[in-house]
Write an enzyme that holds these catalytic residues in place. Structure first.
Site: not given
Ligand code: SAH
Length: 208
Positions: A63
């Protein structure tokens, strides 16, 4: 050659964090300290302090710094909290949270992403984090209830388990909406009710 990351991070703090209205001193201190360039791929390091989301592996995104700060500030943290984070991704948001609270419980569905995040966070000497590979929609029952919950992937609705695992007085922040546009929502659990506030439009990858 020095990439001048310290200067770039100081600029980011001035223009994109404090300059865009973040006031929480804990959040500001965390953003000043955490090296975001450690959490992005080598070929994107020169962009690490731009106020923009960046692609990370497995088609996910880290993000943008302002949104990380804004969502963290929205949790109104005092430093004592136990926080559940869904969607570890790069681990950058996890690092910011870990600097602002007592303990972070973070869940990521993609094993390889979690392992990388864990390695980077451990190398940085950040140890107040519990890691789990799994479906964040189920929350983390054995560690519940939580003072705060942060979801960094979007869905049409807030998963019931996450609302149930929120402590009385606790706050949850999550992007809610369809594939294309979402609204950042803050839920506060007060006297058994879930009070909802809207904090602005965002765009996140989907909660699977
Ligand atoms: N906070 C992170 C955002 C990553 S994007 C950063 O700034 O790097 C969102 C993340 O959520 C991804 O890595 C994706 O694999 C994860 N995700 C999606 N669905 C999920 C679920 N049901 N349980 C756990 N993680 C999940």
């Amino acid at each position: 050659m020095s990439h001048d990351y310290d200067r770039k991070r100081a600029d980011m703090l001035k223009h994109d964090i404090v300059g865009r209205g973040i006031r929480d001193q804990r959040v500001i201190a965390a953003c000043a300290e955490i090296p975001r360039h450690d959490f992005v791929d080598a070929d994107a390091r020169h962009l690490a302090y731009e106020d923009a989301p960046l692609r990370i592996r497995h088609n996910q995104t880290i993000s943008q710094p302002f949104i990380v700060a804004y969502m963290t500030e929205a949790l109104a943290l005092t430093g004592q909290e136990r926080v559940l984070e869904i969607g570890t991704g790069s681990g950058y948001q996890t690092a910011i949270l870990a600097r602002c609270v007592n303990t972070v419980y973070t869940i990521e569905r993609i094993d390889a992403l979690l392992e990388d995040a864990k390695r980077i966070l451990t190398t940085l000497g950040i140890h107040n984090i519990h890691y789990r590979v799994g479906d964040g929609k189920m929350g983390w029952e054995s560690a519940a209830p939580f003072d705060a919950v942060m979801v960094t992937a979007s869905a049409d609705d807030i998963p019931d388990a996450l609302l149930e695992q929120l402590k009385e007085g606790g706050r949850l922040v999550m992007p809610v909406g369809d594939d294309f546009a979402q609204e950042l929502v803050r839920i506060t659990r007060t006297e058994g009710e879930y009070v909802q506030e809207h904090l602005g439009g965002v765009r996140f990858v989907r909660l699977i």
